[in-house]
Each structure stands twice: as C-alpha cells, then as structure tokens.
Design an enzyme around this catalytic site. Structure first.
Site, PDB file in Angstrom:
ATOM      1  N   ARG A 165       0.830  -1.212   0.000  1.00  0.00           N
ATOM      2  CA  ARG A 165       0.000   0.000   0.000  1.00  0.00           C
ATOM      3  C   ARG A 165       0.863   1.261   0.000  1.00  0.00           C
ATOM      4  NH1 ARG A 165      -2.488  -3.218  -1.595  1.00  0.00           N
ATOM      5  NH2 ARG A 165      -4.608  -3.895  -1.220  1.00  0.00           N
ATOM      6  N   GLU A 176       1.941   1.526  -3.496  1.00  0.00           N
ATOM      7  CA  GLU A 176       0.794   1.958  -4.289  1.00  0.00           C
ATOM      8  C   GLU A 176       0.553   3.465  -4.122  1.00  0.00           C
ATOM      9  OE1 GLU A 176      -3.476  -0.060  -4.923  1.00  0.00           O
ATOM     10  OE2 GLU A 176      -3.145   0.669  -2.873  1.00  0.00           O
ATOM     11  N   SER A 206      16.161  14.181  -1.439  1.00  0.00           N
ATOM     12  CA  SER A 206      17.184  13.199  -1.111  1.00  0.00           C
ATOM     13  C   SER A 206      16.722  12.266   0.001  1.00  0.00           C
ATOM     14  CB  SER A 206      18.456  13.924  -0.672  1.00  0.00           C
ATOM     15  OG  SER A 206      19.424  13.004  -0.244  1.00  0.00           O
TER      16      SER A 206
END
EC number: 4.2.1.104
Length: 154
Positions: free
Chosen positions: A92, A95, A118
């Site tokens: 998730r 995602e 960074s």
C-alpha cells in the site's frame, strides 16, 4: 561485506532482543533521541548506528550485547528482500507512492525547481493520530533535503 544470509541472521537476533525488551520503536526512539523510523532501520540493519548513539541505545535496550552493538555500527548493506513488497502494508505504501508520485514530483518542481528529495540527510517518522470521526490514522512524515539537478559543463 556480510552476506545477505548473515544479515538475515543478525536482523533476527536484533528483533528478538527488541521483542524481549518489551519496548516499541517509538519508546526506544524517545529514550535515544532518534526517530521511531530510524530506530526500526537500525534494528533491520538498514541504517548505521553511530558510536556516539550506541550508549543511549544500550541504555534503552540493555540486552543488546557488545557484539550486537558492534555489528550495528558497521556500515550496513542497505537492501531488501524483493518479496517484502508482497506484504500488504508495504504494498500500500508502494501503491500510494505510485499513485501520488507524479503529483508530488510536480509540486516539488514548482516549489523548489528542477531537482529531487534526497534520502540522504533524510528524516522519517510514523505517528498515530485520531481522524475527524475518531478513527485511528497513520501519519508518515518524510523529510528530505532538496537537491537541485545541476547543469553539466566542462
């Protein structure tokens, strides 16, 4: 350089010591002055324990042996098992990054210019908050230094 199997064995030992301490990453973080995400990175050997922090970590988790503390102070092989992405929480997160990635990139470019956030000099923490309807919510703070892309000239 340690092999991945020896890293796995070390991580297993570190996680067992942490579990036996009965403390959460957040509790250890408060005792050491580190973020909870960084403490988790230390126990998973994804971060390097600085010598000046070792005594605070030992005080927070007294069962950490000198050998384990010494191993944690070695520069780690920062890697992951590719199957870890199959874990629902990690999937998730991936995602969400994929779904919001281009939009976040656009905002970074608008606010800072051409460059990147960074992961060196990076701070991350995870917090638990209550939502508007009283539900538990996860807040992940990712705080990275902006690095501009540079023109390459001779």
């Amino acid at each position: 350089m340690a092999s991945l199997s020896s890293k796995s064995a070390l991580v297993s030992r570190l996680l067992q010591v942490k579990k036996e301490s009965g403390k959460t990453y957040t509790e250890i973080a408060k005792l050491t002055g580190l973020t909870n995400a960084y403490v988790a990175q230390l126990f998973r050997r994804q971060a390097h324990l600085k010598p000046e922090t070792a005594s605070a970590l030992k005080a927070a988790v007294p069962a950490l042996s000198d050998d384990l503390l010494a191993a944690m102070q070695e520069i780690p092989m920062r890697s992951f098992d590719p199957t870890v992405v199959q874990d629902p929480t990690i999937y998730r997160l991936h995602e969400a990054t994929v779904h919001y990635g281009e939009s976040i990139k656009d905002i970074i470019n608008e606010e800072f210019g051409d460059g990147i956030m960074s992961a060196i000099g990076y701070y991350c923490s995870v917090e638990k908050v209550k939502g508007k309807e009283g539900e538990d919510r996860v807040v992940i703070i990712m705080n990275g230094k902006f690095l501009p892309h540079v023109e390459q000239v001779n």
